[in-house]
Design an enzyme around this catalytic site. Sequence first.
Site, PDB file in Angstrom:
ATOM      1  N   LYS A 167    -119.148  15.393   1.585  1.00 56.83           N
ATOM      2  CA  LYS A 167    -119.937  15.300   0.352  1.00 56.83           C
ATOM      3  C   LYS A 167    -121.419  15.554   0.604  1.00 56.83           C
ATOM      4  CE  LYS A 167    -117.118  11.696  -1.825  1.00 56.83           C
ATOM      5  NZ  LYS A 167    -117.220  10.240  -2.076  1.00 56.83           N
ATOM      6  N   LYS A 169    -105.156  19.776  -2.519  1.00 64.08           N
ATOM      7  CA  LYS A 169    -104.665  18.572  -3.169  1.00 64.08           C
ATOM      8  C   LYS A 169    -104.969  18.650  -4.673  1.00 64.08           C
ATOM      9  CE  LYS A 169    -106.000  13.811  -3.408  1.00 64.08           C
ATOM     10  NZ  LYS A 169    -106.536  12.595  -2.842  1.00 64.08           N
ATOM     11  N   LYS A 226    -108.815  17.034 -10.380  1.00 65.30           N
ATOM     12  CA  LYS A 226    -109.325  17.501 -11.653  1.00 65.30           C
ATOM     13  C   LYS A 226    -110.434  18.543 -11.466  1.00 65.30           C
ATOM     14  CE  LYS A 226    -110.932  16.191 -16.088  1.00 65.30           C
ATOM     15  NZ  LYS A 226    -111.125  15.179 -17.089  1.00 65.30           N
TER      16      LYS A 226
END
Length: 338
Positions: free
Chosen positions: A119, A199, A202
């Site tokens: 991240k 994976k 959304k």
Amino acid sequence: MSDNESTSRKRIFSGMQPSGEAHLGNYLGALRRWVKMQDEHDCIWCIVDQHAITAGGDPAELPGHVLDLAISYLAVGLDPEKAIIFVQSDVPEHTELAWLFNAVTPIGDLERMTQFKDKSQRFDSIPAGILNYPILQAADILLYKAEGVPVGEDQKQHLEMTRDVARKFNATYGETFPITDPMIEKGVGRIMGLDGEAKMSKSLGNTVPVLADEDEVWARVRTAVTDPQRVRKSDPGRPEVCNVYSLHGFFTDEETRADIATQCRAGEIGCVDCKRILSDNIVEAFAPFRERAAEYHAKPELVREILDDGARRAREIATETITEVRQRMGLDWRSSIG
Ligand code: TRP
């Protein structure tokens, strides 16, 4: 899943970030298991909105995302009669405990987290919240002294961190917290997205919303990637490498699956027809969820009542733990007056 899971009743905690309605991956990878656990354990299901702010989304959208996730929780069968369902920011003790855990958390451990490394690459100036994310997660779990946390493989490292925090706290301030068991479900693994590459998530747009109607489900499933070597219907397909076929495993009965596999290998059923069957079965399996969601959408004040009550019940436990922790850490100066 640990062996004695079904024999002894445990306190269980888990949570999801609110990014709107739950999707197929959330359901297959987590929610359907949570629903079952409610009958066997004392469960606490959280919507972790304070974790979500570290992702830097639009504040104007967050309240709606929380409501949509709450409706998804309730629609798939998380049950306020059996479990505590609440929103993290309604219980301020989460952030207090997270601050206190800073005292026992080495920065090096935080920097080693793979999710932090991934991240942080998206930022020029890395927000501390991304680094400290696992401390808040440890606080979520330990505030309730949860013995088990059902999570996916991707959260294993964060759970290891939670265990380290508990051990270190106990060693420094006295026995307070359990060493939580990450209840990673065996044999399910990652639910791959419709792109067959990553994976289901959304943000990658490779999934199906759990509350989607028939047309929407088909619009998504139609785009799913199948065996890349199969171009024409008459080409023999390989169900064992086909992600659509693996999704059939969750929604289609064994006999039909066996037929599909045989016909696919013989080039007798096309991918579109195979996806049609999957799409119809998903629509059918999720129909009761859509019905229940419609009721909550019509009466959002019902959802508010459920979450208010959940927060009240969560807070009863949270206050007890935080009082104990403050004492252990010497943050109870009034005790010096007697
Ligand atoms: N980090 C988790 C995820 O992204 C969400 C989460 C936050 C969580 N706090 C938690 C999960 C506590 C389990 C327990 O999926």
